[in-house]
Design a protein around this motif. Structure first.
Motif, PDB file in Angstrom:
ATOM      1  N   GLY A 100       0.790  -1.270  -0.025  1.00  0.00           N
ATOM      2  CA  GLY A 100      -0.170  -0.018   0.129  1.00  0.00           C
ATOM      3  C   GLY A 100       0.791   1.199   0.016  1.00  0.00           C
ATOM      4  O   GLY A 100       0.422   2.450  -0.219  1.00  0.00           O
ATOM      5  N   HIS A 101       2.061   1.035   0.170  1.00  0.00           N
ATOM      6  CA  HIS A 101       2.938   2.194   0.091  1.00  0.00           C
ATOM      7  C   HIS A 101       3.810   2.485  -1.210  1.00  0.00           C
ATOM      8  O   HIS A 101       4.730   3.270  -1.224  1.00  0.00           O
ATOM      9  N   VAL A 102       3.689   1.638  -2.076  1.00  0.00           N
ATOM     10  CA  VAL A 102       4.279   1.716  -3.195  1.00  0.00           C
ATOM     11  C   VAL A 102       3.878   2.708  -4.274  1.00  0.00           C
ATOM     12  O   VAL A 102       2.557   2.934  -4.311  1.00  0.00           O
ATOM     13  N   ALA A 103       4.785   3.504  -4.568  1.00  0.00           N
ATOM     14  CA  ALA A 103       4.290   4.730  -5.625  1.00  0.00           C
ATOM     15  C   ALA A 103       3.129   5.526  -5.209  1.00  0.00           C
ATOM     16  O   ALA A 103       2.806   5.553  -3.995  1.00  0.00           O
ATOM     17  N   GLY A 104       2.261   5.770  -6.026  1.00  0.00           N
ATOM     18  CA  GLY A 104       0.987   6.279  -5.698  1.00  0.00           C
ATOM     19  C   GLY A 104      -0.419   5.501  -6.201  1.00  0.00           C
ATOM     20  O   GLY A 104      -0.075   4.349  -6.615  1.00  0.00           O
ATOM     21  N   PRO A 105      -1.383   6.014  -5.992  1.00  0.00           N
ATOM     22  CA  PRO A 105      -2.849   5.130  -5.911  1.00  0.00           C
ATOM     23  C   PRO A 105      -2.914   4.676  -7.367  1.00  0.00           C
ATOM     24  O   PRO A 105      -3.299   3.349  -7.553  1.00  0.00           O
ATOM     25  N   ALA A 162      12.439  -2.159  -4.802  1.00  0.00           N
ATOM     26  CA  ALA A 162      11.254  -2.491  -4.566  1.00  0.00           C
ATOM     27  C   ALA A 162      10.701  -2.570  -3.001  1.00  0.00           C
ATOM     28  O   ALA A 162      11.505  -2.984  -2.281  1.00  0.00           O
ATOM     29  N   ASP A 163       9.586  -2.471  -2.800  1.00  0.00           N
ATOM     30  CA  ASP A 163       9.197  -2.178  -1.453  1.00  0.00           C
ATOM     31  C   ASP A 163       8.892  -3.816  -0.762  1.00  0.00           C
ATOM     32  O   ASP A 163       8.908  -4.021   0.533  1.00  0.00           O
ATOM     33  N   ARG A 230       9.383  12.322  -1.070  1.00  0.00           N
ATOM     34  CA  ARG A 230       7.881  12.481  -1.101  1.00  0.00           C
ATOM     35  C   ARG A 230       7.052  11.183  -0.876  1.00  0.00           C
ATOM     36  O   ARG A 230       7.180  10.402  -1.477  1.00  0.00           O
ATOM     37  N   ASN A 231       6.387  11.187   0.377  1.00  0.00           N
ATOM     38  CA  ASN A 231       5.522  10.186   0.535  1.00  0.00           C
ATOM     39  C   ASN A 231       4.642   9.857  -0.266  1.00  0.00           C
ATOM     40  O   ASN A 231       3.983   8.633  -0.321  1.00  0.00           O
ATOM     41  N   SER A 232       4.167  10.647  -1.104  1.00  0.00           N
ATOM     42  CA  SER A 232       2.934  10.220  -1.954  1.00  0.00           C
ATOM     43  C   SER A 232       3.628   9.529  -3.372  1.00  0.00           C
ATOM     44  O   SER A 232       2.796   8.537  -3.318  1.00  0.00           O
ATOM     45  N   ILE A 233       4.531   9.578  -3.751  1.00  0.00           N
ATOM     46  CA  ILE A 233       4.933   8.666  -4.962  1.00  0.00           C
ATOM     47  C   ILE A 233       6.306   8.252  -5.118  1.00  0.00           C
ATOM     48  O   ILE A 233       6.790   7.366  -6.124  1.00  0.00           O
TER      49      ILE A 233
ATOM     50  N   ALA B 143      -6.169   9.253  -1.936  1.00  0.00           N
ATOM     51  CA  ALA B 143      -6.354   9.051  -3.278  1.00  0.00           C
ATOM     52  C   ALA B 143      -6.042  10.009  -4.221  1.00  0.00           C
ATOM     53  O   ALA B 143      -5.851   9.870  -5.368  1.00  0.00           O
ATOM     54  N   LEU B 144      -5.558  11.309  -4.160  1.00  0.00           N
ATOM     55  CA  LEU B 144      -5.179  12.243  -4.812  1.00  0.00           C
ATOM     56  C   LEU B 144      -3.541  12.342  -4.713  1.00  0.00           C
ATOM     57  O   LEU B 144      -2.910  13.261  -5.289  1.00  0.00           O
ATOM     58  N   ALA B 145      -2.972  11.238  -4.097  1.00  0.00           N
ATOM     59  CA  ALA B 145      -1.381  11.400  -3.640  1.00  0.00           C
ATOM     60  C   ALA B 145      -0.570  11.322  -5.124  1.00  0.00           C
ATOM     61  O   ALA B 145       0.579  12.019  -5.570  1.00  0.00           O
TER      62      ALA B 145
END
Lengths: 326, 171
Positions: A100-105, A162-163, A230-233, B143-145
């Protein structure tokens, strides 16, 4: 605009068909699942296969379920599916968290667990456009003969990034591969080799079909911690996975740690069980383990952040992961 | 002097494959080069230019579309992968009666400046609201990350999504 090189796209529905396509176009073919790693790499002209064999429609590669004391993860289950799966969250919360923490959604909706296991190594001097790489005279990993990271080295030091593999390794998971020579099983802990150019034991004609995680003793816990800008991506700059078999009073029977994001393969931390076995996992033991880990980790300038800072973060993230075992 | 600069040395590739796509409820049968991405097919063949070609390598989220209910990057999706699936782009969000509540709220809250990231953000947000009608601020952030905006900061965008979620729950 980054245009893809030309290729033919094959969409087999059965595993046997996928494997025979890999044989038929040998030397000019690559498998693709989510495409989130391969497609950007192809746009950068790091790979230019004439044929792609798409795996997403192959029935045998799907499914997440318990069977014979294992959790079976079909290779093309997406990272979102793994992260949100009730059975994964119940049995292996650290694995669900890592996925759930790989890259972005959007990337997790496409990328697969098998693809994450086979993720191409990454380096500042490699993950660039053909124009950028040409300007620098290319590099050891692709099209050139000089490593811009080590300057003198003859060995590629692109980083395994890779995570999920470190978590799978501390959980003693096994990768199942199928190819023209038949089926074989390789423990995730032995799946990687210390060569940044090709860092897995998967042969070109083989496919990872599933990952099997032993359900193991109920006393085992695992945890993971990840450093990124950046924690997002972002890709990880450092990932730490730990697992322990402990009593209720936190007396350790067995303890394992794997770090990655540094060199070409995930590194299992040596000497941990000897320090920890029979002792209570308290702050003193955690400090001793973190110190032991630091002595084994030497980040290089293969990512565009200060390697000294990455090294300083090793004990910080080791402590973070170990504290999550409580 | 009328002169059009040549921006790419690569010739336009020729169509070699026919793909069947379902986009915003419409069925298309379209000829594409075999190595096109879904984004290229949408923009250059279907002329649906709402989905933006930003980084073109999966970092920025400007090309986000919804495939089978999930936010997906069309710049990394080989066009054949979208066959037999349901694609929704930003053009498919509005109805004949008016804009989607998300679009209306983005307007009212001033959640768009240059607008380049907006189509992708609207698609990510629409996919979120379809699964989670009453998202927390953290769920919206998550969701917007994968959608980068370089103009606004994200506060007004989050407020607009919350506003649209509230309106959709009433409807």
């Amino acid at each position: 605009m980054l245009r893809l090189p030309e290729y033919r796209y094959h969409q087999p529905r059965a595993l046997a068909e996928a494997l025979s396509l890999l044989v038929e176009h040998q030397g000019d073919v690559m498998p693709v699942a989510g495409g989130t790693d391969l497609i950007p790499n192809m746009k950068h002209r790091l790979f230019e296969p004439g044929h792609l064999v798409a795996l997403k429609r192959v029935e045998e590669l799907k499914g997440i379920h318990e069977e014979n004391g294992h959790l079976r993860l079909g290779a093309t289950e997406t990272l979102t599916d793994v992260a949100e799966s009730r059975v994964v969250r119940g049995c292996f919360p650290a694995l669900a968290e890592a996925a759930g923490h790989v890259a972005g959604p959007q990337l997790r909706n496409m990328a697969t667990i098998g693809g994450n296991l086979c993720l191409e190594t990454r380096c500042t001097y490699y993950n660039q456009t053909a124009f950028w790489r040409q300007a620098l005279g290319y590099c050891l990993k692709k099209d050139g003969s000089i490593c811009h990271v080590t300057k003198v080295g003859r060995k590629c030091v692109a980083a395994h990034s890779a995570d999920t593999p470190p978590v799978l390794a501390v959980l003693d998971a096994v990768a199942v591969l199928e190819g023209p020579q038949g089926r074989r099983e390789v423990p995730v802990g032995d799946f990687f080799v210390a060569d940044g150019i090709a860092n897995t034991r998967r042969e070109p004609g083989e496919l990872v079909t599933e990952i099997r995680v032993p359900l193991g003793p109920r006393t085992r816990r695992a945890a993971y911690a990840k450093l990124r800008q950046r924690n997002s991506i972002d890709f990880p700059l450092l990932t730490v996975a730990v697992s322990a078999d402990m009593d209720r009073d936190l007396t350790v029977h067995e303890l394992k740690g794997v770090v990655t994001g540094l060199g070409a393969r995930p590194r299992e931390l040596a000497g941990w069980s000897e320090i920890a076995r029979g002792h209570v996992l308290d702050d003193d033991l955690i400090d001793a383990l973190a110190e032991r880990a630091l002595a084994q980790c030497h980040p290089l300038e293969n990512m565009i952040v200060d390697p000294e800072w990455r090294r300083a973060m090793v004990p910080v993230y080791i402590r973070k992961a170990l504290r999550r075992l409580f | 002097m009328a002169h059009r600069a040549v921006t790419t040395s690569m010739p336009m590739p020729r169509a070699t494959d026919v793909v069947r796509l379902r986009v915003n409820g419409d069925l298309y049968e379209v000829g594409v080069p075999a190595h096109y991405t879904l984004l290229e097919a949408l923009r250059y063949e279907l002329l649906l230019t709402g989905s933006k070609q930003g980084c073109d390598k999966g970092d920025c989220g400007a090309c986000t579309v919804i495939i089978d209910g999930r936010a997906t990057l069309s710049c990394l999706t080989p066009v054949h992968e979208a066959e037999e699936r349901d694609v929704v782009t930003v053009e498919g969000l509005a109805s004949a009666d008016g804009p989607h509540p998300l679009q209306d709220e983005f307007d009212l809250k001033g959640a768009a400046q240059c607008g380049f990231c907006t189509p992708g953000i609207l698609c990510s947000a629409a996919a979120l609201l379809a699964r989670t009608p009453d998202p927390s601020r953290d769920e919206i952030r998550e969701a917007l990350a994968g959608n980068l905006c370089r103009c606004t900061g994200y506060t007004k965008i989050f407020e607009a999504v919350e506003g649209a979620a509230a309106r959709l729950r009433v409807e």
